[in-house]
Design an enzyme around this catalytic site. Structure first.
Site, PDB file in Angstrom:
ATOM      1  CG  ASP A 160      -2.172   0.591   1.016  1.00 41.83           C
ATOM      2  OD1 ASP A 160      -2.321   1.454   0.079  1.00 41.83           O
ATOM      3  OD2 ASP A 160      -3.157   0.258   1.749  1.00 41.83           O
ATOM      4  CG  ASP A 221      -9.161   1.200  -0.283  1.00 46.28           C
ATOM      5  OD1 ASP A 221      -8.530   0.944  -1.476  1.00 46.28           O
ATOM      6  OD2 ASP A 221      -9.197   1.265   0.981  1.00 46.28           O
TER       7      ASP A 221
END
Ligand SMILES: *[C@@H]1O[C@H](CO)[C@@H](O)[C@H](O)[C@H]1NC(C)=O
Ligand SMILES: *[C@@H]1O[C@H](CO)[C@@H](O)[C@H](O)[C@H]1NC(C)=O
Ligand SMILES: *[C@@H]1O[C@H](CO)[C@@H](O)[C@H](O)[C@H]1NC(C)=O
Length: 445
Positions: A160, A221
């Site tokens: 990430d 997301d």
């Protein structure tokens, strides 16, 4: 239409030959598995919620179910830990430490367990100073952490990019990819680099990303709602010219997890997510409680025919080819080929909210399916085999609100085979009055 497709494919191939995509032998088809984040988030409260907290128990349980309930046989292979597995501090050697109460036996033991089930093990980290949930990131420890993951027998790393500078990501992800490679252990490298650069107003360097990552996130997301799924579908449709050519065996665009079986999607909407993800050649990472999923949602995740579309060996990502008044048509070239003609998956999506199914009628030719040998067409959710259709045939489907009809059209190899096939399996008749093909009634010949 065909010429256009051929050209697109050629451009994609030429483009990628210049940039030499990542070749670690992994992800030749989009990775499939289970990932904790969307459903289980950062629940660390094992005292009050022992069955749902991020702990080795949760991953062992999901690995068991993936094998025992048939997911593994269909290709779901990776059991992936997401954020919140770490202690808040590295140890005195600077090593990452898994949470001592929630992962008491450590990550190597969990990897061993997952491997003992014939599955593969994935882990999560972050390129920046911290993970998104505030645990230690890898910056400053790239080589050490890559070696640690290899020593734990990790097979897949999602990296990430919270708490990192977007301008440093080109170099940082390249360096970490280099250190992963240097360990000698093949590990899927899942990157979040482009989406953070896009948020920062930068243009991601996809030729570099394709060389370094097996998959990468381009957009937000996913959340547990139809609005979220729609926004992702729109992003991939609206930006397809820039995005689609980057996908291929070993390197994939990642529209994020499958949320099928959770709280936010209806049955129709769940079918739509599965169908569009397959058209997009997306990684199929379920994020759902497999202990409690309802059978009809499990059946969507276990739909072999749609999984086969997703996993098609050509690895060509599909595109939105029509969008008008809430009706969209998406299409993806597939194997088998005959001469210069591809087979296709075609998805009709109804984005309208008036509560009745919409009819869509279109000839195969209008969809770009022009092989004179014809196509064997079948519905991938309903048990309907349309038999062999010629490019001139008009096909009519009824698409439920926020639902999908997904068809597969396999190009036929030659006329002789077409004829014999036609006479034995044809289940549809041409209705001259309405100029459409429809399913044949039992008493009709
Ligand atoms: C990460 O920490 C370093 C050292 O404290 C600092 O220079 C850098 O700006 C931080 N990065 C971000 C994105 O905050
Ligand atoms: C490392 O990179 C080389 C060159 O691309 C590749 O052939 C090899 O398979 C990679 N090894 C690993 C472990 O990723
Ligand atoms: C993108 O990355 C490639 C390969 O790393 C590099 O050669 C190229 O200069 C970069 N392009 C831009 C616009 O920065």
């Amino acid at each position: 239409m065909l010429k256009k497709w051929t050209l697109l494919v050629l451009t994609a191939i030429l483009h990628l030959h210049c940039v030499r995509p990542l070749d670690n032998g992994l992800g030749r088809t989009p990775p499939m598995g289970w990932l904790s984040w969307e459903r289980f988030r950062c629940n660390t409260d094992c005292k009050n919620d022992p069955d749902n907290c991020i702990s080795e128990n949760l991953f062992r349980t999901m690995a068991d179910i993936v094998v025992n309930e048939g997911y593994a046989n269909l290709g779901y292979e990776y059991i992936n830990v997401d954020d919140c597995w770490l202690e808040k501090e590295r140890n005195t050697y600077g090593e990452l430490v898994p949470d001592r109460t929630r992962f008491p036996r450590g990550m190597k033991a969990l990897a061993d367990y997952v491997h003992s089930k014939g599955l593969k093990f994935g882990i999560y980290e972050d390129f920046g100073n911290y993970t998104c949930a505030g645990y230690p990131g890898i910056i400053g420890y790239l080589q050490q952490d890559a070696e640690l993951f290899a020593s734990w027998d990790v097979d897949y790393i999602k990296l990430d990019s919270c708490y990192a500078h977007p301008v440093e990501m080109d170099q940082g992800y390249a360096d970490f990819g280099y250190y992963l490679n240097r360990t000698g252990r093949p590990m899927i490298f899942a990157c979040s680099w482009p989406v953070y650069q896009i948020y920062a107003g930068m243009q991601p360097n996809y030729s570099s990303i394709v060389r370094i990552c097996n998959l990468w996130r381009n957009f937000d997301d996913i959340q547990d709602s139809w609005a979220s799924v729609e926004s992702i579908i729109d992003y991939y449709g609206n930006n397809q010219d820039a995005i689609v050519p980057n996908a291929g065996p070993g390197h994939w665009n990642d529209p994020d997890m499958l949320i099928i079986g959770n709280f936010g999607l209806s049955y129709e909407q769940s079918k739509t997510q599965m169908a569009i993800w397959a058209i997009l050649a997306a990684p199929l990472l379920m994020s759902v409680d497999l202990r409690t999923i309802r059978p009809e949602y499990k059946a969507i995740l276990q739909n072999k025919k749609i999984i086969a579309v997703d996993q098609d060996p050509l690895g060509i990502q599909g595109r939105r080819i029509y969008k008008h008044k809430g009706i969209e048509i998406w299409s993806r070239p597939l194997t088998p080929l005959f001469q210069n003609y591809f087979s296709y998956a075609v998805a009709f999506v109804n984005r309208r909210t008036d509560g009745t199914p919409s009819d869509v009628a279109v000839t195969l030719k209008e969809l770009g399916l022009t092989s004179p040998t014809g196509y064997r067409v079948e519905d991938l959710y309903e048990d309907v085999d349309y038999g062999i259709l010629s490019p001139q045939t008009k096909i009519k489907v009824k698409v439920n609100p926020s639902g999908v009809v997904i068809l597969r059209a396999d190009v036929q190899p030659d006329f002789d085979r077409r004829l014999s096939y036609y006479s034995t399996t044809q289940k549809t008749v041409f209705d001259p009055l309405n100029q459409i093909f429809r399913v044949r009634n039992n008493n009709e010949f």
